[in-house]
Design an enzyme around this catalytic site. Structure first.
Site, PDB file in Angstrom:
ATOM      1  N   THR A 147       0.880  -1.246  -0.020  1.00  0.00           N
ATOM      2  CA  THR A 147       0.097   0.117   0.061  1.00  0.00           C
ATOM      3  C   THR A 147       0.955   1.386   0.018  1.00  0.00           C
ATOM      4  OG1 THR A 147      -0.189  -0.093   2.369  1.00  0.00           O
ATOM      5  CG2 THR A 147      -1.969  -0.882   1.166  1.00  0.00           C
ATOM      6  N   GLY A 148       2.371   1.153  -0.122  1.00  0.00           N
ATOM      7  CA  GLY A 148       3.066   2.162  -0.344  1.00  0.00           C
ATOM      8  C   GLY A 148       3.171   3.233   0.754  1.00  0.00           C
ATOM      9  N   GLY A 184      12.602  21.375   3.115  1.00  0.00           N
ATOM     10  CA  GLY A 184      13.053  20.112   3.038  1.00  0.00           C
ATOM     11  C   GLY A 184      14.214  19.810   1.778  1.00  0.00           C
ATOM     12  N   ILE A 188      13.184  14.938  -3.483  1.00  0.00           N
ATOM     13  CA  ILE A 188      11.979  15.243  -4.039  1.00  0.00           C
ATOM     14  C   ILE A 188      11.880  16.869  -4.115  1.00  0.00           C
ATOM     15  CG2 ILE A 188       9.407  15.460  -3.642  1.00  0.00           C
ATOM     16  CD1 ILE A 188       9.657  12.474  -2.819  1.00  0.00           C
ATOM     17  N   GLY A 275       9.720  14.234   3.493  1.00  0.00           N
ATOM     18  CA  GLY A 275       9.887  12.813   3.776  1.00  0.00           C
ATOM     19  C   GLY A 275       8.451  11.980   3.577  1.00  0.00           C
ATOM     20  N   ASP A 317       7.455   0.594  -0.200  1.00  0.00           N
ATOM     21  CA  ASP A 317       7.566   1.743   0.844  1.00  0.00           C
ATOM     22  C   ASP A 317       6.964   1.381   2.138  1.00  0.00           C
ATOM     23  OD1 ASP A 317       8.548   3.224  -1.048  1.00  0.00           O
ATOM     24  OD2 ASP A 317       7.067   4.814  -1.297  1.00  0.00           O
ATOM     25  N   MET A 323      13.090   4.254   0.016  1.00  0.00           N
ATOM     26  CA  MET A 323      11.638   4.264  -0.571  1.00  0.00           C
ATOM     27  C   MET A 323      11.720   4.450  -2.026  1.00  0.00           C
ATOM     28  SD  MET A 323       9.261   6.117   2.281  1.00  0.00           S
ATOM     29  CE  MET A 323       8.266   5.425   3.321  1.00  0.00           C
ATOM     30  N   HIS A 449      34.388   5.041 -27.136  1.00  0.00           N
ATOM     31  CA  HIS A 449      34.839   6.520 -27.080  1.00  0.00           C
ATOM     32  C   HIS A 449      34.233   7.129 -28.309  1.00  0.00           C
ATOM     33  CE1 HIS A 449      37.670   9.744 -26.825  1.00  0.00           C
ATOM     34  NE2 HIS A 449      37.832   9.867 -28.101  1.00  0.00           N
TER      35      HIS A 449
END
Ligand SMILES: Cc1cc2nc3c(=O)[nH]c(=O)nc-3n(C[C@H](O)[C@H](O)[C@H](O)COP(=O)(O)OP(=O)(O)OC[C@H]3O[C@@H](n4cnc5c(N)ncnc54)[C@H](O)[C@@H]3O)c2cc1C
Length: 471
Positions: A147-148, A184, A188, A275, A317, A323, A449
């Site tokens: 269910t993440g 944060g 993300i 988070g 998760d 995650m 290369h």
């Protein structure tokens, strides 16, 4: 009579849908329940995570290149205008094609889709509640919880969906914010901050810790801050956000600096990206006696993803570990293959991670900080992209490849890349680490290369012999 299955998967994200497909390939009778009202499988990743964010990162990168990079290549363009509505519509199209693709794969392999919210009833039973409230009970031999997670909310900075938002809303702003405040400095926040910065926002990042990207290799996080600052992003580290107030369509975020100074930042949108937390609301974990850590919300599993309740497994998760979409998928596949009697495992030492800012960041294995903490004697091989022909030709010379090896055995313990297309370059290093290879192994592989991958070969050579060939 209740429908009966070998496996019922609750949650149709990259963990759940991949597990469902693999289980069906292994001849299990499988149902996958997804609660999104638009009936779209693919979870956070396809709907509101990896895919829409990368679609906007790619589009905004093109816009930025058109404005600021093309002239250096001798390409002159007339006036350049942003058509945000088209950019957002393209992103939505990418999402719907990919989520539709999951539906196609379910049909192809015979996974039964269920659209509703799944709840554990105990004793091999799952209750599914459809959007219209209709309830169905599915009987099954095994249940996989996938269910993440959901964005973490700060108690003093609650999401309102308009001014104080999570990543989900930051993927759908209908106009470019004049000033986006990002709370944060994790991946993300930096990815979505980059999108809106490139499209014209002023972006201010507030980070509680002494550095952004706190779990990345320290040298990389310092250089990323330098490069993003050069792009115009503003950073305030060791800054503790304490609240926010909204007045006349403006949000003022209050904060405290390390030395106790009161600070305030006013913008028109605040993205809170501090988070994510496992999503377990209404799942019936307590009723089914599935143990979880009450603090982190993470479901406890053993090495085969078995929870404390017989016949119930959990991945992605929802459980411990990074995650990441590919981590969730790996666990899903390994879990159901184990149910089918196979003996696979996930090698957590070789799970790569990528940050899709520009230049990109990718890494696998241990950072220098972790090696020091574990008191492992290590060697460093570092090679700058500026010394490779391809990066020069591309005019993308920022960054480097850093290979960390065991000082005695030359085994590769970690690779950290900051540079153009770092996302693709890390794959070679993951393979080497999966096979417990050495820096010499990488250095002795021929690298075409001129390609960016030569920097990986040279950094490995540097770790192995102490000397690169081309620098
Ligand atoms: C903005 C953003 C960008 C990201 N970028 C990347 C990236 O570039 N690369 C990367 O690897 N990872 C990225 N991630 C993380 C990635 O999306 C997650 O790690 C991944 O989706 C986890 O997969 P999962 O299957 O465990 O859960 P999820 O993808 O969260 O899927 C869980 C699904 O379960 C459903 N569900 C929940 N409860 C129930 C219930 N009771 N009944 C039925 N259905 C239910 C949910 O609706 C959801 O669709 C990003 C995340 C965000 C938010």
């Amino acid at each position: 009579m209740a429908d009966s299955y070998d496996l019922v998967v609750i949650g149709g994200g990259p963990g759940g849908y991949t597990a469902a497909i693999r289980a069906a390939q292994l001849k299990m009778k499988v149902a996958c329940i997804e609660k999104r009202p638009n009936k779209a499988f693919g979870g956070t990743c396809l709907n509101v995570g990896c895919i829409p964010s990368k679609a906007l990162l790619d589009s905004s990168e093109m816009y930025e290149a058109t404005l600021h990079k093309l002239a250096r290549h001798g390409i002159r363009v007339g006036s350049v205008a942003l058509d945000l509505a088209t950019m957002l519509a393209r992103k939505d199209k990418v999402v719907s094609e990919l989520t539709g693709g999951v539906g196609y794969l379910f049909k192809k392999y015979g996974v039964t889709p269920h659209y509703g919210t799944g709840k554990l009833l105990g004793g091999g039973k799952v209750e599914e509640t459809a959007v219209d409230g209709a309830k169905t009970v599915l009987e099954t031999k095994n249940i996989l919880l996938a269910t993440g997670s959901e964005s973490t909310e700060l108690p003093f900075l609650k999401f309102d969906g308009k001014f104080v938002v999570s990543s989900t809303e930051a993927l759908t702003f209908q106009s470019v914010p004049k000033h986006l405040i990002v709370v944060g400095g994790g991946y993300i926040g930096l990815e979505l901050g980059s999108v809106w910065k490139r499209l014209g926002s002023k972006v201010t990042v507030l980070e509680f810790l002494p550095r952004i990207l706190s779990i990345s290799d320290g040298e990389i996080s310092m250089e990323v801050q330098k490069l993003l600052s050069k792009q115009g992003m503003e950073f305030h580290l060791e800054t503790k956000v304490t609240g926010a107030s909204i007045k006349s369509d403006q949000v003022t975020v209050t904060a405290q600096s390390k030395d106790g100074k009161e600070l305030s930042f006013t913008g028109d949108r605040v993205l809170v990206a501090v988070g994510r937390r496992p999503f377990t609301a209404g799942l019936g974990l307590d009723e089914a006696r599935v143990k979880y850590d009450p603090k982190s919300g993470r479901v406890e599993v053993d090495e085969h993803y078995k929870t404390s309740a017989p016949g119930i497994y959990a991945i992605g998760d929802l459980i411990a570990g990074p995650m990441l979409a590919h981590k969730a998928s790996e666990e899903g596949v390994v879990c159901v293959e184990h149910l089918a009697g196979m003996k696979p495992h996930v090698n957590y030492d070789a799970i790569p991670s990528v940050i899709y800012i520009w230049p990109e960041v990718s890494s696998v294995g241990l950072t220098e900080e972790q090696l020091k903490e574990k008191k492992i004697d290590y060697k460093i091989g570092k090679f700058k992209f500026a010394a490779t022909g391809r990066a020069k030709a591309m005019d993308e010379t920022d960054g480097w490849v850093k290979v960390l090896t065991d000082a005695k055995t030359d085994r590769v313990l970690g690779v950290h890349i900051l540079g153009p297309r770092a996302s693709d370059l890390i794959a070679e290093c993951v393979t080497i680490m999966e096979y417990k290879g050495s820096a010499e192994d990488i250095a002795r592989c021929a690298h075409s290369h001129p390609t960016l991958s030569e920097a990986v070969g040279e950094a490995a050579r540097m770790a192995w012999t102490g000397m690169p060939l081309n620098s």
